[in-house]
Design an enzyme around this catalytic site. Structure first.
Site, PDB file in Angstrom:
ATOM      1  N   TYR A 484      21.067 -10.030   9.372  1.00  0.00           N
ATOM      2  CA  TYR A 484      21.682  -8.955  10.412  1.00  0.00           C
ATOM      3  C   TYR A 484      20.600  -8.752  11.458  1.00  0.00           C
ATOM      4  O   TYR A 484      20.703  -9.100  12.590  1.00  0.00           O
ATOM      5  CB  TYR A 484      22.252  -7.653   9.808  1.00  0.00           C
ATOM      6  CG  TYR A 484      23.109  -6.948  10.798  1.00  0.00           C
ATOM      7  CD1 TYR A 484      24.267  -7.293  10.935  1.00  0.00           C
ATOM      8  CD2 TYR A 484      22.651  -5.849  11.469  1.00  0.00           C
ATOM      9  CE1 TYR A 484      25.104  -6.590  11.926  1.00  0.00           C
ATOM     10  CE2 TYR A 484      23.384  -5.139  12.167  1.00  0.00           C
ATOM     11  CZ  TYR A 484      24.541  -5.633  12.749  1.00  0.00           C
ATOM     12  OH  TYR A 484      25.229  -4.755  13.343  1.00  0.00           O
ATOM     13  N   ASP A 646      40.309  -8.721  16.501  1.00  0.00           N
ATOM     14  CA  ASP A 646      38.836  -8.078  16.536  1.00  0.00           C
ATOM     15  C   ASP A 646      38.672  -7.404  17.999  1.00  0.00           C
ATOM     16  O   ASP A 646      38.495  -8.235  18.972  1.00  0.00           O
ATOM     17  CB  ASP A 646      37.728  -9.002  16.430  1.00  0.00           C
ATOM     18  CG  ASP A 646      36.512  -8.382  16.321  1.00  0.00           C
ATOM     19  OD1 ASP A 646      36.337  -7.379  16.546  1.00  0.00           O
ATOM     20  OD2 ASP A 646      35.649  -9.196  15.740  1.00  0.00           O
ATOM     21  N   HIS A 681      37.491  -7.071  13.029  1.00  0.00           N
ATOM     22  CA  HIS A 681      36.358  -7.353  12.706  1.00  0.00           C
ATOM     23  C   HIS A 681      35.645  -7.414  11.338  1.00  0.00           C
ATOM     24  O   HIS A 681      34.599  -7.949  11.053  1.00  0.00           O
ATOM     25  CB  HIS A 681      35.227  -6.232  13.465  1.00  0.00           C
ATOM     26  CG  HIS A 681      33.963  -6.341  13.770  1.00  0.00           C
ATOM     27  ND1 HIS A 681      33.531  -7.404  14.408  1.00  0.00           N
ATOM     28  CD2 HIS A 681      32.808  -5.739  13.399  1.00  0.00           C
ATOM     29  CE1 HIS A 681      32.330  -7.240  14.878  1.00  0.00           C
ATOM     30  NE2 HIS A 681      31.963  -6.266  13.938  1.00  0.00           N
TER      31      HIS A 681
END
Length: 715
Positions: A484, A646, A681
């Protein structure tokens, strides 16, 4: 002079997207753009020509919808053709099918917890009374037939008699908050709309909730229109939302976000004020015991994080990183608010503070020691009482408890051990197992080890590597490298039954803790922000190289996967180091770094990335923006993943990136789109969709490695 060009297909083939940076004179908000349909545009930003070949895919048009439909069909056909993919579905389903129970929350005489019997689309909220009798409090599986309407936040009244709960549809960030009476199970008539990024906080008398909301979008596109001017309201039960009392707004600061809470004693309304995703915040408060009390601006400067922990009347306790990048605990007497009177209760240490809670008139502090969780207990004066014995090396969530209780709960898990809930008793100083799941595999059959490697600039970076015992480190193992690296989010160990299925296939699962997260405090975060974002990418490439150099895998068996900000990382990996990976999967990624701030809540990320509207920040963004750095060349196998609902990282990022990558791919490796319908999402996604997604990821990787998925996986 601003240049305007109509892009033709021939022009697209020769126009360089990584154009030289030649000056910063122009304001892009004042610059002209010529658009053709459906080809694209070139615009001049700060004196630099920038091509946007697939700008038309930003629009909700017939051309975009036709493109999406074609890409969905092509992607589904490719994935369906992979041999034995059903074996992956079967193994993940088998592993997923165990009862999952969360740590309990106690309010009044009632105890609330979530339970999933194994494969339910959404976990069910239960309530247990003081006699131990259980019943369903909320079952989100009844909200819709396909499981795409999700429970997205709950708040229990202090007496435990009423639940406020948020509902979101198809993964959207928009929530509608509703209320239910616990005793009868009857839904109340109250409904609160236009809520994002807010909870509902009960007043001490249990008669209503404080919450934050936006005005209804005026642009007509609920999934793309920008969101500004959040406001704090109070809603009294039994009244219409139109009658809610406006508690606080800041029209002169449209980008301020408000999170309102109520002190445990009910004496103060506490307003934490954010600006975008900046970890720093302002802090205001309002007395709830004095009639018509004003909102007091206690901390007005955006200089540090201030997380309210609790109060003893006028003394407020905070976790802060002011002059302490790893965090500390301080006390502020609001009757003497000058910094000269602030007191440090728990000073900064070498390990960053993850969270703090006041329980049993003690400060219970959760630390990260090389990413792994630890718990320590201090007196309210900051004297250390003890370190809680941990069940292993992994992630600690919590503690969960109240100041008036002499116990608390916390959860522990690792990459190979499912989440177990523990109860700590202050009287004995010991933890006992409160709930432990029964799973269809033995965690002892797997290895999860921590290693350290050095990045390009010499920075020492930790990484967790997990695999099944017996795997030979011969440099030829299929490996999934997940990461990430941003927004001060720490990637602590997280159990997923799908990861066990990957290991059962013979795969290695690796997670490096890149800069940009908070694994080593705010300094680690800042080292991956703004013009230092390249550090994050370099940390990732160094992790890949470590796995290769130490005989875990090789480039033909190495897959890259990341979501959201991690999807940006994947876009960078594709455009900067396509030679390093056999397959790359950018999921719901931020891929156009020049326009992300123009949609929904994207403006809030400028506090992390910077903005192309700022001349000084534009060059760094253009230098790594994945969409703008796609060239004609050979790329590894790529599956660009997004979802039609999203409204956080709007799918246009993935649409534009995938279209251009397909256009510029000169190699034989596939570039496909995986576009989910009625999904967002990621939050609230039903179990069946999660399993299908993991099966597509694993089968795509396996196929890209030149391997055949086994006909049967695991026991």
């Amino acid at each position: 002079m601003v240049l305007k060009k109509i892009i033709t297909k021939q022009h697209l083939l020769i126009a360089g997207l990584g154009l030289a940076l030649v000056g910063c004179q122009n304001n892009p908000s004042q610059e002209e753009v010529t658009q053709t349909t459906p080809v694209g545009v070139v615009e001049t930003i700060h004196g630099v020509e920038v091509a946007d070949p697939y700008r038309y895919l930003e629009e909700d048009s017939e051309a975009t919808n036709a493109w999406v439909k074609q890409q969905q069909q092509a992607g589904q056909a490719y994935l369906a053709s992979i041999e034995n993919k059903q074996a992956i579905v079967d193994r993940i389903t088998q592993l997923w099918n165990y009862e999952k129970v969360t740590a309990p929350t106690e309010r009044g005489d009632n105890t609330f917890f979530y339970r999933n019997d194994g494969l339910q689309a959404q976990s069910v909220l239960y309530v247990k009374d003081k006699a131990g009798k259980e019943k369903v409090a909320l079952d989100p599986n009844q909200f819709s037939s396909d499981g795409t309407v999700a429970l997205n936040g709950v708040s229990f009244s202090g007496d435990g008699k009423t639940i406020a709960y948020g509902v979101s549809k198809s993964g959207s960030d928009w929530q509608q908050w509703q209320f239910v009476d616990v005793a009868t199970g009857k839904k109340l008539s109250d409904e609160l709309n236009w809520i994002k990024f807010s909870s509902a906080q009960w007043s001490h008398d249990n008669q209503g909730v404080y919450y934050s909301r936006y005005d209804a979008p005026e642009g007509g596109n609920l999934l793309a229109d920008v969101n500004f001017n959040q406001k704090v309201y109070f809603h009294k039960l039994g009244t219409a939302q139109a009658d809610d009392v406006l508690v606080y707004e800041r029209p002169q600061n449209k980008d301020w976000g408000f999170f309102a809470s109520v002190s445990e004693a009910g004496d103060y309304l506490l307003i934490s004020i954010s600006k975008g995703t900046d970890s720093r915040n302002r802090f205001f408060y309002k007395s709830l015991t004095e009639q018509n009390a004003p909102v007091v601006e206690l901390i007005i400067d955006l200089e540090a994080e201030y997380s309210f922990l609790g109060n003893d009347k006028s003394v407020f306790y905070f976790k802060t990183d002011l002059d302490a990048l790893n965090g500390k605990v301080i006390a502020i007497d609001i009757n003497h608010p000058d910094k000269a009177h602030w007191k440090t209760i728990i000073p900064e240490s070498q390990d960053p503070i993850a969270s703090v809670a006041i329980i049993n008139d003690h400060l219970v502090v959760s630390y990260l020691h090389d990413v792994l969780g630890q718990l320590s207990i201090f007196s309210m004066e900051g004297v250390k009482r003890l370190d809680v014995d941990m069940p292993g090396k992994g992630k600690i969530a919590g503690p969960y408890g109240k100041r008036s209780k002499d116990y608390f709960y916390y959860t522990f898990n690792s990459y190979v051990q499912p989440q177990t809930t523990y109860k700590f008793d202050f009287k004995t100083g010991k933890s006992t197992v409160y709930d432990q799941p029964k799973v269809s595999f033995s965690p002892d059959d797997y290895v999860s080890e921590q290693v350290f490697y050095h990045s390009k600039d010499g920075t020492r970076v930790p990484m967790m590597i997990s695999y099944k015992k017996g795997v030979k480190l011969d440099g030829n193992n299929p490996t999934l490298l997940y990461a990430y690296g941003g927004f001060s989010i720490s990637l602590t160990p997280r159990f997923s039954p799908a990861n066990i299925a990957w290991m059962d296939m013979g795969g290695i699962y690796a997670v490096p803790n890149l800069r940009g997260g908070a694994e080593y405090g705010e300094s680690w975060h800042q080292a991956g922000m703004f013009d230092k974002k390249q550090n994050v990418f370099d940390d990732y490439y160094a992790a890949a190289q470590y796995l290769i150099d130490n005989n875990y895998t090789n480039t033909s068996k190495l897959g890259a996967y990341g979501r959201s900000n991690g999807g940006l990382l994947m876009g960078a990996a594709l455009t900067q180091r396509p030679d390093l990976f056999a397959a790359v999967l950018p999921a719901v990624g931020v891929l156009d770094m020049l326009r992300f701030h123009k949609f929904t809540i994207g403006w809030a990320w400028t506090s992390e990335y910077g903005s192309a509207d700022v001349a000084e920040q534009f060059p760094a963004l253009l230098a790594y923006s994945p969409y703008h750095n796609i060239k004609q060349r050979d790329y590894p196998a790529t599956m660009v993943m997004t979802a039609d609902h999203d409204d956080r990282v709007v799918p246009l990022h993935s649409f534009k990136f995938g279209a251009l990558l397909q256009d510029r791919q000169t190699g034989d490796a596939p570039v496909i789109m995986r576009i989910e319908s009625k999904a967002g999402h990621g939050a609230g996604k039903p179990t069946s969709m999660k399993i299908d997604e993991f099966a597509d990821i694993y089968s795509f990787l396996w196929h890209s490695f030149g391997l055949t998925v086994p006909a049967k996986i695991g026991g």
